[in-house]
Design a protein around this motif. Structure first.
Motif, short mmCIF file in Angstrom:
data_model
loop_
_atom_site.label_atom_id
_atom_site.label_comp_id
_atom_site.label_asym_id
_atom_site.label_seq_id
_atom_site.Cartn_x
_atom_site.Cartn_y
_atom_site.Cartn_z
N VAL A 30 -3.62 4.84 -1.68
CA VAL A 30 -4.62 6.13 -0.96
C VAL A 30 -4.28 7.40 -1.03
O VAL A 30 -2.90 7.52 -0.54
CB VAL A 30 -4.68 5.50 0.80
CG1 VAL A 30 -5.88 6.48 1.21
CG2 VAL A 30 -5.50 4.13 0.79
N SER A 44 3.32 -0.77 3.89
CA SER A 44 2.72 0.13 3.75
C SER A 44 4.01 1.33 3.79
O SER A 44 4.85 1.23 4.56
CB SER A 44 1.63 0.65 4.67
OG SER A 44 0.79 -0.37 4.57
N LEU A 100 -3.20 0.68 7.90
CA LEU A 100 -3.39 -0.24 6.54
C LEU A 100 -2.07 -1.09 6.66
O LEU A 100 -2.49 -2.10 5.91
CB LEU A 100 -3.28 0.95 5.48
CG LEU A 100 -4.54 1.68 5.23
CD1 LEU A 100 -4.24 2.65 3.99
CD2 LEU A 100 -5.69 1.10 5.21
N LEU A 116 -2.47 -0.87 -3.70
CA LEU A 116 -3.36 0.00 -3.34
C LEU A 116 -2.67 1.25 -3.06
O LEU A 116 -1.63 1.23 -2.65
CB LEU A 116 -4.43 -0.53 -2.11
CG LEU A 116 -5.04 0.44 -1.40
CD1 LEU A 116 -6.64 0.60 -2.19
CD2 LEU A 116 -5.58 -0.03 0.03
N ILE A 158 -8.00 4.89 -3.83
CA ILE A 158 -8.98 5.50 -3.17
C ILE A 158 -8.63 7.01 -2.93
O ILE A 158 -7.27 7.05 -2.41
CB ILE A 158 -9.11 4.78 -1.87
CG1 ILE A 158 -9.66 3.44 -1.96
CG2 ILE A 158 -10.09 5.60 -1.03
CD1 ILE A 158 -9.62 2.37 -0.83
N ARG A 178 -13.80 -0.45 2.66
CA ARG A 178 -13.88 0.13 1.19
C ARG A 178 -12.44 -0.43 0.40
O ARG A 178 -12.67 -0.70 -0.75
CB ARG A 178 -13.80 1.47 1.24
CG ARG A 178 -15.24 2.15 1.56
CD ARG A 178 -15.44 3.59 1.52
NE ARG A 178 -16.63 3.97 1.96
CZ ARG A 178 -17.65 4.44 0.94
NH1 ARG A 178 -17.35 4.20 -0.28
NH2 ARG A 178 -18.79 4.78 1.18
N ALA A 179 -11.49 -0.32 1.15
CA ALA A 179 -10.22 -0.78 0.41
C ALA A 179 -10.29 -2.22 -0.06
O ALA A 179 -9.88 -2.72 -1.06
CB ALA A 179 -9.04 -0.79 1.40
N LYS A 180 -10.68 -3.18 0.93
CA LYS A 180 -11.01 -4.60 0.64
C LYS A 180 -11.92 -4.69 -0.59
O LYS A 180 -11.77 -5.70 -1.60
CB LYS A 180 -11.68 -5.40 1.75
CG LYS A 180 -10.64 -5.65 2.81
CD LYS A 180 -10.97 -6.44 4.19
CE LYS A 180 -9.95 -6.76 5.02
NZ LYS A 180 -10.54 -7.69 6.22
N VAL A 193 0.86 -1.22 -0.02
CA VAL A 193 -0.22 -0.02 0.01
C VAL A 193 0.67 1.36 0.12
O VAL A 193 2.06 1.34 0.66
CB VAL A 193 -0.78 -0.10 1.31
CG1 VAL A 193 -1.84 1.17 1.29
CG2 VAL A 193 -1.67 -1.35 1.19
#
Length: 223
Positions: free
Chosen positions: A49, A27, A20, A47, A76, A111-113, A3
């Protein structure tokens, strides 16, 4: 799973990185668009963010850079700008979701999942090797039907090998999977984590092997 958090708030950024990391693994935190572009140039992320009000521009600009990556990460937007036009602009530019500040941690992780499930829909989110199964989204490990507990750095190394099963995974790749940009890495860290993974597998009667390939890295395969 890796992440990237792009957030310049000195309190929120480190908190997001740590939260996270628990949910998804290693991360990294950067605070500007330039730092984010440099990070994605040298590492692949599952991912990203992104805050919008960054010191050197709107975080939405980063979406255009990410859309050109292969594989393209899930994204996201995380920001206090919650006007419908702001949301529409971010989504039109490629964001997978948009979370308005303030937010609850459980909502962000959920929401990330969700966006990661969509990302892995065609790739297979659960990988099985022998009697070992690994759920990439939920970061859960099973031997047969029984879950086993694996600490997060070992889990990151296991995931890197699972996603390349049957291929030699370079030692440097495993370091990148388990550690962030700012982490101190001991010279024998990967070897120590792999040794502990092997012991867990033996104790759980797991029918997989992690074989060292001299001078290169490790190979995960079924027995």
């Amino acid at each position: 799973m890796r992440v990237l958090i792009v957030e310049d708030d000195p309190q929120l950024g480190p908190w997001l990185r740590d939260t996270l990391a628990v949910a998804f693994g290693a991360s990294d935190l950067v605070t500007t668009l330039d730092e984010a572009r440099a990070a994605v140039a040298v590492r692949s992320f599952d991912l990203v963010v992104i805050d919008r009000g960054l010191p050197d521009g709107d975080g939405v600009q980063l979406l255009l850079d990410l859309r050109g990556q292969q594989p393209c990460p899930a994204t996201i937007i995380l920001t206090a700008l919650d006007d419908p036009l702001d949301i529409a602009r971010a989504l039109d530019n490629g964001a997978d979701d948009y979370v308005a500040k303030p937010f609850e941690p459980i909502e962000l992780v959920a929401r990330a999942k969700a966006v990661l499930r969509r990302l892995f829909l065609d790739k297979g989110a659960v990988v099985s090797i022998g009697n070992l199964s690994y759920d990439i989204i939920n970061r859960a490990v099973y031997v047969g039907q029984d879950p086993i507990v694996v600490p997060r750095r070992e889990l990151a190394i296991l995931e890197a090998m699972v996603r390349r099963v049957g291929r030699v995974v370079l030692r440097e790749t495993l370091e990148v999977a388990a550690y962030g940009f700012d982490d101190d890495i001991q010279s024998n860290a990967v070897e120590s984590h792999v040794s502990r993974l092997r012991r867990r597998f033996r104790e759980a009667n797991c029918k997989v092997t992690i074989r060292p390939v001299r001078g290169l890295g490790y190979l995960l395969s079924s027995e």
